[in-house]
Structure formats: structure tokens, C-alpha cells
Motif scaffolding. Structure first.
Motif, PDB file in Angstrom:
ATOM      1  N   THR A   1       0.832  -1.206   0.000  1.00 22.62           N
ATOM      2  CA  THR A   1       0.000   0.000   0.000  1.00 22.62           C
ATOM      3  C   THR A   1       0.862   1.249   0.000  1.00 22.62           C
ATOM      4  O   THR A   1       0.649   2.171  -0.792  1.00 22.62           O
ATOM      5  CB  THR A   1      -0.936   0.006   1.224  1.00 22.62           C
ATOM      6  OG1 THR A   1      -1.789  -1.144   1.152  1.00 22.62           O
ATOM      7  CG2 THR A   1      -1.778   1.268   1.272  1.00 22.62           C
ATOM      8  N   VAL A   2       1.853   1.260   0.863  1.00 17.36           N
ATOM      9  CA  VAL A   2       2.718   2.439   0.980  1.00 17.36           C
ATOM     10  C   VAL A   2       3.531   2.647  -0.297  1.00 17.36           C
ATOM     11  O   VAL A   2       3.608   3.764  -0.808  1.00 17.36           O
ATOM     12  CB  VAL A   2       3.645   2.313   2.213  1.00 17.36           C
ATOM     13  CG1 VAL A   2       4.734   3.369   2.191  1.00 17.36           C
ATOM     14  CG2 VAL A   2       2.834   2.406   3.495  1.00 17.36           C
ATOM     15  N   THR A   3       4.116   1.593  -0.813  1.00 17.18           N
ATOM     16  CA  THR A   3       5.036   1.759  -1.945  1.00 17.18           C
ATOM     17  C   THR A   3       4.338   1.806  -3.299  1.00 17.18           C
ATOM     18  O   THR A   3       4.862   2.421  -4.227  1.00 17.18           O
ATOM     19  CB  THR A   3       6.088   0.639  -1.959  1.00 17.18           C
ATOM     20  OG1 THR A   3       5.440  -0.635  -2.068  1.00 17.18           O
ATOM     21  CG2 THR A   3       6.948   0.696  -0.708  1.00 17.18           C
ATOM     22  N   GLN A   4       3.167   1.188  -3.418  1.00 16.05           N
ATOM     23  CA  GLN A   4       2.492   1.120  -4.713  1.00 16.05           C
ATOM     24  C   GLN A   4       1.381   2.164  -4.875  1.00 16.05           C
ATOM     25  O   GLN A   4       1.136   2.628  -5.982  1.00 16.05           O
ATOM     26  CB  GLN A   4       1.894  -0.279  -4.929  1.00 16.05           C
ATOM     27  CG  GLN A   4       2.900  -1.403  -4.855  1.00 16.05           C
ATOM     28  CD  GLN A   4       3.936  -1.330  -5.957  1.00 16.05           C
ATOM     29  OE1 GLN A   4       3.610  -1.098  -7.107  1.00 16.05           O
ATOM     30  NE2 GLN A   4       5.198  -1.513  -5.595  1.00 16.05           N
ATOM     31  N   GLU A   5       0.710   2.494  -3.785  1.00 13.58           N
ATOM     32  CA  GLU A   5      -0.463   3.366  -3.904  1.00 13.58           C
ATOM     33  C   GLU A   5      -0.228   4.797  -3.429  1.00 13.58           C
ATOM     34  O   GLU A   5      -0.765   5.733  -4.015  1.00 13.58           O
ATOM     35  CB  GLU A   5      -1.639   2.735  -3.167  1.00 13.58           C
ATOM     36  CG  GLU A   5      -2.040   1.406  -3.793  1.00 13.58           C
ATOM     37  CD  GLU A   5      -3.199   0.745  -3.111  1.00 13.58           C
ATOM     38  OE1 GLU A   5      -4.095   1.450  -2.635  1.00 13.58           O
ATOM     39  OE2 GLU A   5      -3.198  -0.501  -3.069  1.00 13.58           O
ATOM     40  N   LEU A   6       0.536   4.973  -2.379  1.00 14.75           N
ATOM     41  CA  LEU A   6       0.725   6.323  -1.845  1.00 14.75           C
ATOM     42  C   LEU A   6       1.478   7.265  -2.776  1.00 14.75           C
ATOM     43  O   LEU A   6       1.135   8.447  -2.828  1.00 14.75           O
ATOM     44  CB  LEU A   6       1.390   6.277  -0.477  1.00 14.75           C
ATOM     45  CG  LEU A   6       0.528   5.772   0.676  1.00 14.75           C
ATOM     46  CD1 LEU A   6       1.252   5.977   2.002  1.00 14.75           C
ATOM     47  CD2 LEU A   6      -0.835   6.415   0.708  1.00 14.75           C
ATOM     48  N   PRO A   7       2.474   6.808  -3.537  1.00 18.40           N
ATOM     49  CA  PRO A   7       3.148   7.768  -4.424  1.00 18.40           C
ATOM     50  C   PRO A   7       2.192   8.441  -5.415  1.00 18.40           C
ATOM     51  O   PRO A   7       2.282   9.653  -5.645  1.00 18.40           O
ATOM     52  CB  PRO A   7       4.199   6.921  -5.139  1.00 18.40           C
ATOM     53  CG  PRO A   7       4.508   5.835  -4.158  1.00 18.40           C
ATOM     54  CD  PRO A   7       3.169   5.515  -3.524  1.00 18.40           C
ATOM     55  N   GLY A   8       1.273   7.699  -5.982  1.00 17.81           N
ATOM     56  CA  GLY A   8       0.290   8.282  -6.899  1.00 17.81           C
ATOM     57  C   GLY A   8      -0.623   9.266  -6.195  1.00 17.81           C
ATOM     58  O   GLY A   8      -0.948  10.331  -6.744  1.00 17.81           O
ATOM     59  N   LEU A   9      -1.031   8.917  -4.988  1.00 14.83           N
ATOM     60  CA  LEU A   9      -1.880   9.809  -4.204  1.00 14.83           C
ATOM     61  C   LEU A   9      -1.151  11.106  -3.886  1.00 14.83           C
ATOM     62  O   LEU A   9      -1.710  12.200  -4.050  1.00 14.83           O
ATOM     63  CB  LEU A   9      -2.318   9.118  -2.911  1.00 14.83           C
ATOM     64  CG  LEU A   9      -3.232   9.899  -1.982  1.00 14.83           C
ATOM     65  CD1 LEU A   9      -4.578  10.183  -2.656  1.00 14.83           C
ATOM     66  CD2 LEU A   9      -3.433   9.130  -0.683  1.00 14.83           C
TER      67      LEU A   9
END
Length: 125
Positions: A94-102
Motif C-alpha cells: 500500500t505504501v510503496t504502490q499506492e501512496l506515491p500516486g496519491l
């Protein structure tokens, strides 16, 4: 007492997401499950993200459906209520795959929300 504005919630959300990414930037998946301090940081910031996401107005959620508001709030609820079942590989993903886009998307959303709130404030005067 007035209700916090969506811009405030989005700023909280952006700060928490940026903070967790910054704190984990020099970490990798094999290290993460063994480092309780980093786990605590990640979990707390994800809880903050989920809480902020849950408190954003329905109008804003509908205006920006590309942001996974319910998923963020759901993860917060899972962490808070089912903490013993947390899978740190899922948290890592979640942190590495989703948060950067957010984190990259939120500044433009925040700018639009601030503009909308300013117009609403000016029209109510």
C-alpha cells in the motif's frame, strides 16, 4: 465551532502520506517486517490518511472519484479494529504502490478545493 474544511482534511492526508513515504524511502520489504518503529510510523500515518479521507465531504468524494476514499477509510478501520491481523506485506505494498500516486495527485486536487472554498466563502459574504 465550525466544521474543518475539505482543504484542511486534504492537507492532513497529504502530509501523512508524504511523511510515511519519506520515513520508508531507505527501507525495503525484507527490512520492514523486522522494524517495529517503521511499522508504527506506517500504521499511524495510514490511520491518519484513512481518518482524513473518511471526513472529506461527500461532494468532494464524488467530484474526485479517482481517489479511493472508501478504501483509505477501510484500511484505517482494519488497522484500528483488527490490528492483530495486519499483514505488513500488504501495508508495504500500500505504501510503496499506492501512496506515491496519491501524493502526486493531491496537490492539484487541493488547489481546486481551495479555489472552490474561496469562491463559496466570497459568495456567502
Amino acid at each position: 465551532m465550525s466544521k474543518p474544511l475539505d482543504s484542511t482534511r486534504l492537507q492532513e492526508l497529504h502530509y501523512a502520506a508524504t511523511r510515511v513515504l519519506t520515513r520508508l524511502q531507505d527501507t525495503n520489504l525484507p527490512e520492514f517486517p523486522a522494524n517495529e518503529d517503521l511499522q508504527d510510523i506506517a500504521l499511524l500515518q495510514l490511520v491518519i490518511i484513512g481518518e482524513a479521507a473518511a471526513r472529506v465531504s461527500e461532494a468532494t468524494k464524488q467530484r474526485y472519484p479517482q481517489i479511493e476514499w472508501r478504501r483509505a477509510a477501510g484500511l484505517r478501520n482494519f488497522i484500528v479494529h483488527e490490528y492483530a491481523k495486519v499483514d505488513f506485506e500488504v501495508i508495504w505494498s500500500t505504501v510503496t504502490q499506492e501512496l506515491p500516486g496519491l501524493v502526486s495527485e493531491l496537490p492539484s486536487v487541493l488547489e481546486q478545493i481551495i479555489t472552490t472554498e474561496q469562491i463559496a466563502r466570497n459568495n456567502s459574504v
